[in-house]
Design an enzyme around this catalytic site. Structure first.
Site, mmCIF file in Angstrom:
data_model
loop_
_atom_site.group_PDB
_atom_site.id
_atom_site.type_symbol
_atom_site.label_atom_id
_atom_site.label_comp_id
_atom_site.label_asym_id
_atom_site.label_seq_id
_atom_site.Cartn_x
_atom_site.Cartn_y
_atom_site.Cartn_z
ATOM 1 N N PRO A 2 -18.859 -1.693 -17.130
ATOM 2 C CA PRO A 2 -18.061 -2.697 -17.842
ATOM 3 C C PRO A 2 -16.825 -3.067 -17.018
ATOM 4 C CG PRO A 2 -18.572 -0.825 -19.270
ATOM 5 C CD PRO A 2 -18.948 -0.437 -17.869
ATOM 6 N N GLU A 3 -16.667 -4.349 -16.777
ATOM 7 C CA GLU A 3 -15.498 -4.855 -16.049
ATOM 8 C C GLU A 3 -14.470 -5.335 -17.068
ATOM 9 O OE1 GLU A 3 -15.146 -4.749 -12.836
ATOM 10 O OE2 GLU A 3 -17.139 -4.697 -11.938
#
Ligand SMILES: [Zn+2]
Length: 270
Positions: A2-3
């Site tokens: 997850p960014e």
């Protein structure tokens, strides 16, 4: 992984279900995350969640006695569910709420964390050395020029350093450098202030676009499949090795920098 846009979308998805709600029960089924889930987390039953916010890729849920700090690691996700929904493999922890729903934390690789901080979370060891938010007003061309001054480090690695600015992951670094026309391996200290101003604008543009496209997936947080993936946005260079550059028609190249793949156009980026 997850960014920042996925974490921001997660926050926007879960916050309306959390803020103002009282935790009625905490169910920890796996304590061995990146760091052990502290017993203080179990003691949150009876606490009301006052606010939900994000700092870098950390989610901060404030209660009167402190702040719950969550990180999604490499593979983590949060869902808001009815408590009778069966626990899936790798569901590790749930906060039951007085709304009748629960917030469930899922993380197959267990590189994420669920921690509790009694004091100011901005002073927590994981958070206090973080650079400014990329979409915040402290992240300006002048700021980046100051951080780059005299540095021989490649510009891509500078903007991916969370002490310089948080949340610029690999995809977004590649895409922002393309938009700004800057070669990813160029020494940070050799780039003019004017071009760094353009780079800051490009970073804000790609992250804001990713968050905006994530808004369309918010409903997923209400069902069992709500895992945010990489947002489908039109990528100019990332993952396009050997394909034609959308600007000049030259072939997109790939090199490895700091053990991460960098995609760029050798003609458009100098
Ligand atoms: Zn090109």
């Amino acid at each position: 992984m997850p960014e920042l846009p996925e974490v921001e979308t997660t926050l926007r998805g879960v916050a309306p279900h959390l803020v103002g709600r009282t935790i009625t029960d905490v169910d920890v089924r796996e304590r061995r995350l990146r760091w052990p889930v502290p017993r203080a987390v179990d003691g949150l039953a009876g606490s009301m969640i006052r606010s939900a916010r994000r700092r870098g890729k950390y989610l901060l849920f404030d209660v009167s006695s402190g702040t719950l700090i969550l990180h999604l690691g490499m593979s983590g996700g949060l869902r808001v569910l009815d408590p009778d929904v069966a626990w899936k493999k790798h569901d590790h922890l749930a906060l039951r709420l007085d709304s009748g729903k629960e917030l469930r934390y899922h993380d197959p690789r267990r590189f994420g964390c669920v921690l509790f901080c009694e004091g100011d979370p901005e002073q927590h060891p994981l958070i206090r050395s973080l650079g400014p938010e990329p979409l915040g007003e402290k992240f300006t061309g002048d700021y980046l020029a100051g951080a780059a001054k005299g540095r021989k480090l490649a510009i891509k690695q500078l903007i991916m350093d969370s002490h310089v600015v948080v949340g610029v992951g690999n995809i977004y670094a590649c895409e922002a450098l393309f938009l700004a026309g800057i070669h990813p391996a160029r020494a940070a200290g050799k780039i003019s202030r004017h071009r760094l101003v353009n780079l800051v604008a490009a970073i804000k543009q790609v992250l804001a676009a990713a968050i905006e496209s994530g808004g369309t997936t918010l409903r997923d947080f209400l069902n069992e499949e709500g895992q945010p993936g990489y947002f489908k946005q039109s990528l100019n260079v990332y993952g396009r090795e050997g394909e034609p550059c959308r600007t000049c028609g030259g072939l997109v190249k790939r090199v490895v920098q700091g053990q991460r793949s960098t995609f760029y156009c050798g003609s458009c980026q100098r």
